[in-house]
Design a protein around this motif. Structure first.
Motif, PDB file in Angstrom:
ATOM      1  N   VAL A  30     -55.237 -16.376  -5.757  1.00  0.00           N
ATOM      2  CA  VAL A  30     -54.906 -15.049  -5.215  1.00  0.00           C
ATOM      3  C   VAL A  30     -53.813 -14.391  -6.051  1.00  0.00           C
ATOM      4  CG1 VAL A  30     -53.886 -13.860  -3.241  1.00  0.00           C
ATOM      5  CG2 VAL A  30     -55.681 -15.551  -2.880  1.00  0.00           C
ATOM      6  N   TRP A  31     -52.802 -15.167  -6.428  1.00  0.00           N
ATOM      7  CA  TRP A  31     -51.726 -14.624  -7.249  1.00  0.00           C
ATOM      8  C   TRP A  31     -52.250 -14.152  -8.605  1.00  0.00           C
ATOM      9  CZ3 TRP A  31     -49.388 -16.802 -11.747  1.00  0.00           C
ATOM     10  CH2 TRP A  31     -48.268 -16.092 -12.199  1.00  0.00           C
ATOM     11  N   LEU A  32     -53.085 -14.992  -9.250  1.00  0.00           N
ATOM     12  CA  LEU A  32     -53.668 -14.591 -10.532  1.00  0.00           C
ATOM     13  C   LEU A  32     -54.652 -13.438 -10.358  1.00  0.00           C
ATOM     14  CD1 LEU A  32     -54.271 -18.052 -12.226  1.00  0.00           C
ATOM     15  CD2 LEU A  32     -52.605 -16.322 -12.879  1.00  0.00           C
ATOM     16  N   GLY A  33     -55.305 -13.376  -9.203  1.00  0.00           N
ATOM     17  CA  GLY A  33     -56.247 -12.298  -8.929  1.00  0.00           C
ATOM     18  C   GLY A  33     -55.573 -10.942  -8.828  1.00  0.00           C
ATOM     19  N   THR A  34     -54.296 -10.915  -8.470  1.00  0.00           N
ATOM     20  CA  THR A  34     -53.580  -9.637  -8.456  1.00  0.00           C
ATOM     21  C   THR A  34     -53.365  -9.122  -9.877  1.00  0.00           C
ATOM     22  OG1 THR A  34     -51.413 -10.715  -8.445  1.00  0.00           O
ATOM     23  CG2 THR A  34     -52.394 -10.175  -6.301  1.00  0.00           C
ATOM     24  N   ILE A  35     -53.287 -10.022 -10.846  1.00  0.00           N
ATOM     25  CA  ILE A  35     -53.170  -9.629 -12.245  1.00  0.00           C
ATOM     26  C   ILE A  35     -54.536  -9.217 -12.776  1.00  0.00           C
ATOM     27  CG2 ILE A  35     -52.565 -10.439 -14.563  1.00  0.00           C
ATOM     28  CD1 ILE A  35     -50.608 -12.402 -13.159  1.00  0.00           C
ATOM     29  N   SER A  36     -55.523 -10.089 -12.573  1.00  0.00           N
ATOM     30  CA  SER A  36     -56.883  -9.821 -13.035  1.00  0.00           C
ATOM     31  C   SER A  36     -57.846 -10.704 -12.250  1.00  0.00           C
ATOM     32  CB  SER A  36     -57.008 -10.130 -14.531  1.00  0.00           C
ATOM     33  OG  SER A  36     -58.361 -10.188 -14.915  1.00  0.00           O
ATOM     34  N   PRO A  37     -58.898 -10.124 -11.694  1.00  0.00           N
ATOM     35  CA  PRO A  37     -59.890 -10.956 -10.987  1.00  0.00           C
ATOM     36  C   PRO A  37     -60.522 -12.011 -11.899  1.00  0.00           C
ATOM     37  CG  PRO A  37     -60.245  -8.644 -10.494  1.00  0.00           C
ATOM     38  CD  PRO A  37     -59.210  -8.706 -11.571  1.00  0.00           C
ATOM     39  N   TRP A  38     -60.694 -11.672 -13.167  1.00  0.00           N
ATOM     40  CA  TRP A  38     -61.280 -12.624 -14.109  1.00  0.00           C
ATOM     41  C   TRP A  38     -60.343 -13.810 -14.360  1.00  0.00           C
ATOM     42  CZ3 TRP A  38     -66.197 -12.551 -15.048  1.00  0.00           C
ATOM     43  CH2 TRP A  38     -66.892 -11.357 -14.916  1.00  0.00           C
ATOM     44  N   LEU A  39     -59.057 -13.543 -14.355  1.00  0.00           N
ATOM     45  CA  LEU A  39     -58.066 -14.603 -14.543  1.00  0.00           C
ATOM     46  C   LEU A  39     -58.094 -15.582 -13.370  1.00  0.00           C
ATOM     47  CD1 LEU A  39     -55.926 -15.451 -16.606  1.00  0.00           C
ATOM     48  CD2 LEU A  39     -54.293 -14.063 -15.340  1.00  0.00           C
ATOM     49  N   GLY A  40     -58.157 -15.058 -12.159  1.00  0.00           N
ATOM     50  CA  GLY A  40     -58.242 -15.907 -10.975  1.00  0.00           C
ATOM     51  C   GLY A  40     -59.514 -16.738 -10.952  1.00  0.00           C
ATOM     52  N   THR A  41     -60.617 -16.100 -11.303  1.00  0.00           N
ATOM     53  CA  THR A  41     -61.903 -16.808 -11.333  1.00  0.00           C
ATOM     54  C   THR A  41     -61.890 -17.891 -12.402  1.00  0.00           C
ATOM     55  OG1 THR A  41     -63.045 -14.825 -10.599  1.00  0.00           O
ATOM     56  CG2 THR A  41     -64.388 -16.519 -11.635  1.00  0.00           C
TER      57      THR A  41
END
Length: 71
Positions: A34-45
């Protein structure tokens, strides 16, 4: 010739360590995603995919080590 009790203990310790580390990582993974998803959804995935692949990679490495260790 190795001692069977020692081999069993070593396998149990390795399994316990893998289980504890995997539990900790999988417990924390949703928050990190979730934290990485705030930066970029691709990063979180990408992080989620890498964590799951790493989980199976550890077992693959362990199986390879065991096959090489056997006479």
């Amino acid at each position: 010739m190795t001692d069977k009790k020692s081999d069993t203990r070593s396998a149990a310790i390795a399994a316990g360590v893998i289980l504890l580390v995997a539990t900790a990582v999988l417990y924390l993974m949703p928050n990190v995603i979730v934290w990485l998803g705030t930066i970029s959804p691709w990063l979180g995935t990408g992080f989620g995919v890498l964590v799951i692949l790493a989980f199976f990679f550890v077992f693959w490495l362990r199986a390879r080590y065991q096959r090489r260790k056997e006479p």
